[in-house]
Design a protein around this motif. Structure first.
Motif, short mmCIF file in Angstrom:
data_model
loop_
_atom_site.label_atom_id
_atom_site.label_comp_id
_atom_site.label_asym_id
_atom_site.label_seq_id
_atom_site.Cartn_x
_atom_site.Cartn_y
_atom_site.Cartn_z
N ILE A 8 0.84 -1.20 0.00
CA ILE A 8 0.00 0.00 0.00
C ILE A 8 0.87 1.25 0.00
CG2 ILE A 8 -1.60 1.37 1.41
CD1 ILE A 8 -2.86 -1.37 2.25
N CYS A 9 1.86 1.28 0.87
CA CYS A 9 2.75 2.45 0.96
C CYS A 9 3.49 2.69 -0.35
CB CYS A 9 3.73 2.29 2.12
SG CYS A 9 2.96 2.37 3.74
N ARG A 10 4.06 1.62 -0.90
CA ARG A 10 4.82 1.75 -2.16
C ARG A 10 3.93 2.13 -3.33
NH1 ARG A 10 10.36 1.67 -2.39
NH2 ARG A 10 10.05 0.89 -4.48
N THR A 11 2.78 1.52 -3.45
CA THR A 11 1.90 1.75 -4.59
C THR A 11 1.30 3.16 -4.56
OG1 THR A 11 1.36 -0.60 -4.67
CG2 THR A 11 -0.10 0.87 -5.86
N LEU A 12 0.90 3.62 -3.39
CA LEU A 12 0.29 4.94 -3.28
C LEU A 12 1.31 6.04 -3.03
CD1 LEU A 12 -2.95 4.13 -1.26
CD2 LEU A 12 -2.67 4.38 -3.74
N GLY A 13 2.58 5.66 -2.85
CA GLY A 13 3.65 6.64 -2.65
C GLY A 13 3.54 7.40 -1.35
N ILE A 14 3.18 6.69 -0.28
CA ILE A 14 3.06 7.33 1.02
C ILE A 14 4.08 6.74 1.98
CG2 ILE A 14 0.67 8.07 0.83
CD1 ILE A 14 -0.25 5.57 2.16
N SER A 15 4.46 7.55 2.94
CA SER A 15 5.43 7.13 3.94
C SER A 15 4.79 6.19 4.96
CB SER A 15 5.98 8.37 4.65
OG SER A 15 6.63 8.03 5.85
N ALA A 16 5.50 5.17 5.36
CA ALA A 16 5.01 4.28 6.40
C ALA A 16 4.80 5.04 7.70
CB ALA A 16 5.98 3.12 6.61
N ASP A 17 5.65 6.01 7.99
CA ASP A 17 5.49 6.83 9.20
C ASP A 17 4.17 7.58 9.18
OD1 ASP A 17 7.87 6.03 10.29
OD2 ASP A 17 8.97 7.85 9.78
N ASP A 18 3.80 8.10 8.01
CA ASP A 18 2.54 8.84 7.91
C ASP A 18 1.34 7.93 8.12
OD1 ASP A 18 3.98 11.12 7.39
OD2 ASP A 18 3.68 11.02 5.21
N CYS A 19 1.51 6.65 7.87
CA CYS A 19 0.41 5.69 8.06
C CYS A 19 0.29 5.23 9.50
CB CYS A 19 0.62 4.46 7.17
SG CYS A 19 0.39 4.79 5.43
N ILE A 20 1.31 5.48 10.30
CA ILE A 20 1.31 5.00 11.67
C ILE A 20 1.23 6.14 12.67
CG2 ILE A 20 2.62 3.73 13.41
CD1 ILE A 20 3.80 2.09 11.13
N PHE A 21 1.89 7.25 12.37
CA PHE A 21 1.96 8.37 13.30
C PHE A 21 1.18 9.57 12.79
CE2 PHE A 21 6.12 6.16 13.70
CZ PHE A 21 5.91 5.62 14.95
N GLN A 22 0.46 10.23 13.67
CA GLN A 22 -0.23 11.45 13.30
C GLN A 22 0.79 12.56 13.12
OE1 GLN A 22 -2.93 11.95 16.57
NE2 GLN A 22 -4.61 11.00 15.45
N ASP A 23 0.48 13.52 12.27
CA ASP A 23 1.38 14.66 12.05
C ASP A 23 1.61 15.41 13.34
OD1 ASP A 23 1.49 14.05 9.37
OD2 ASP A 23 -0.16 15.39 8.85
N GLY A 24 2.87 15.53 13.72
CA GLY A 24 3.23 16.30 14.90
C GLY A 24 2.79 15.71 16.22
N ALA A 25 2.30 14.49 16.22
CA ALA A 25 1.79 13.89 17.45
C ALA A 25 2.93 13.33 18.28
CB ALA A 25 0.81 12.77 17.11
N ASP A 26 2.69 13.26 19.58
CA ASP A 26 3.64 12.64 20.49
C ASP A 26 3.58 11.13 20.26
OD1 ASP A 26 5.32 11.92 22.57
OD2 ASP A 26 3.79 12.21 24.11
N ARG A 27 4.67 10.54 19.86
CA ARG A 27 4.69 9.13 19.49
C ARG A 27 4.88 8.18 20.66
NH1 ARG A 27 7.93 9.38 13.73
NH2 ARG A 27 6.58 10.93 12.83
N THR A 28 5.05 8.70 21.85
CA THR A 28 5.30 7.82 23.00
C THR A 28 4.07 7.02 23.40
OG1 THR A 28 4.84 9.63 24.53
CG2 THR A 28 7.15 9.25 23.94
#
Length: 109
Positions: free
Chosen positions: A58-78
């Motif tokens: 999905i990430c490769r085909t749609l050209g999206i970052s795996a991080d963007d699929c798991i982490f919210q923008d600017g969110a605290d990842r802890t």
């Protein structure tokens, strides 16, 4: 790959955003990703998660970052299921001992 509820929401939002950015319908996106329309809808609703291979595809085909699929923008990842791991120490490898066998391999022939 089983995502927590909050991580599934982030993934589903990123998937939907990427699909809409490419101006694809759910049916077109499902065909592009080679899965059913019902699975595409379930992914976008956060009802299910792809396998790790499916996630990568999905990430490769749609050209999206795996991080963007798991982490919210600017969110605290802890608080996320996926936390940043400390970097592994760099280990200096010594040159393997060469034997005087019949060839240049490291085994004693």
């Amino acid at each position: 790959m089983s995502l927590s509820i909050s991580d599934a929401r982030v993934f589903s939002a990123a998937l939907k955003k990427a699909r809409q950015k490419r101006k694809l319908t759910q049916a077109e996106c499902a065909e592009l990703l080679d899965h059913s329309v019902s699975f595409q809808k379930d992914l976008e609703r956060g009802r299910c998660s792809p396998s790790i291979e499916g996630f990568y595809h999905i990430c490769r085909t749609l050209g999206i970052s795996a991080d963007d699929c798991i982490f919210q923008d600017g969110a605290d990842r802890t608080g996320s299921t996926y936390q940043t791991l400390p970097a592994a120490p760099v280990v200096q490898r010594k040159e393997p001992v060469r034997s005087r066998g019949c060839c240049s391999c490291t085994y004693r022939c």
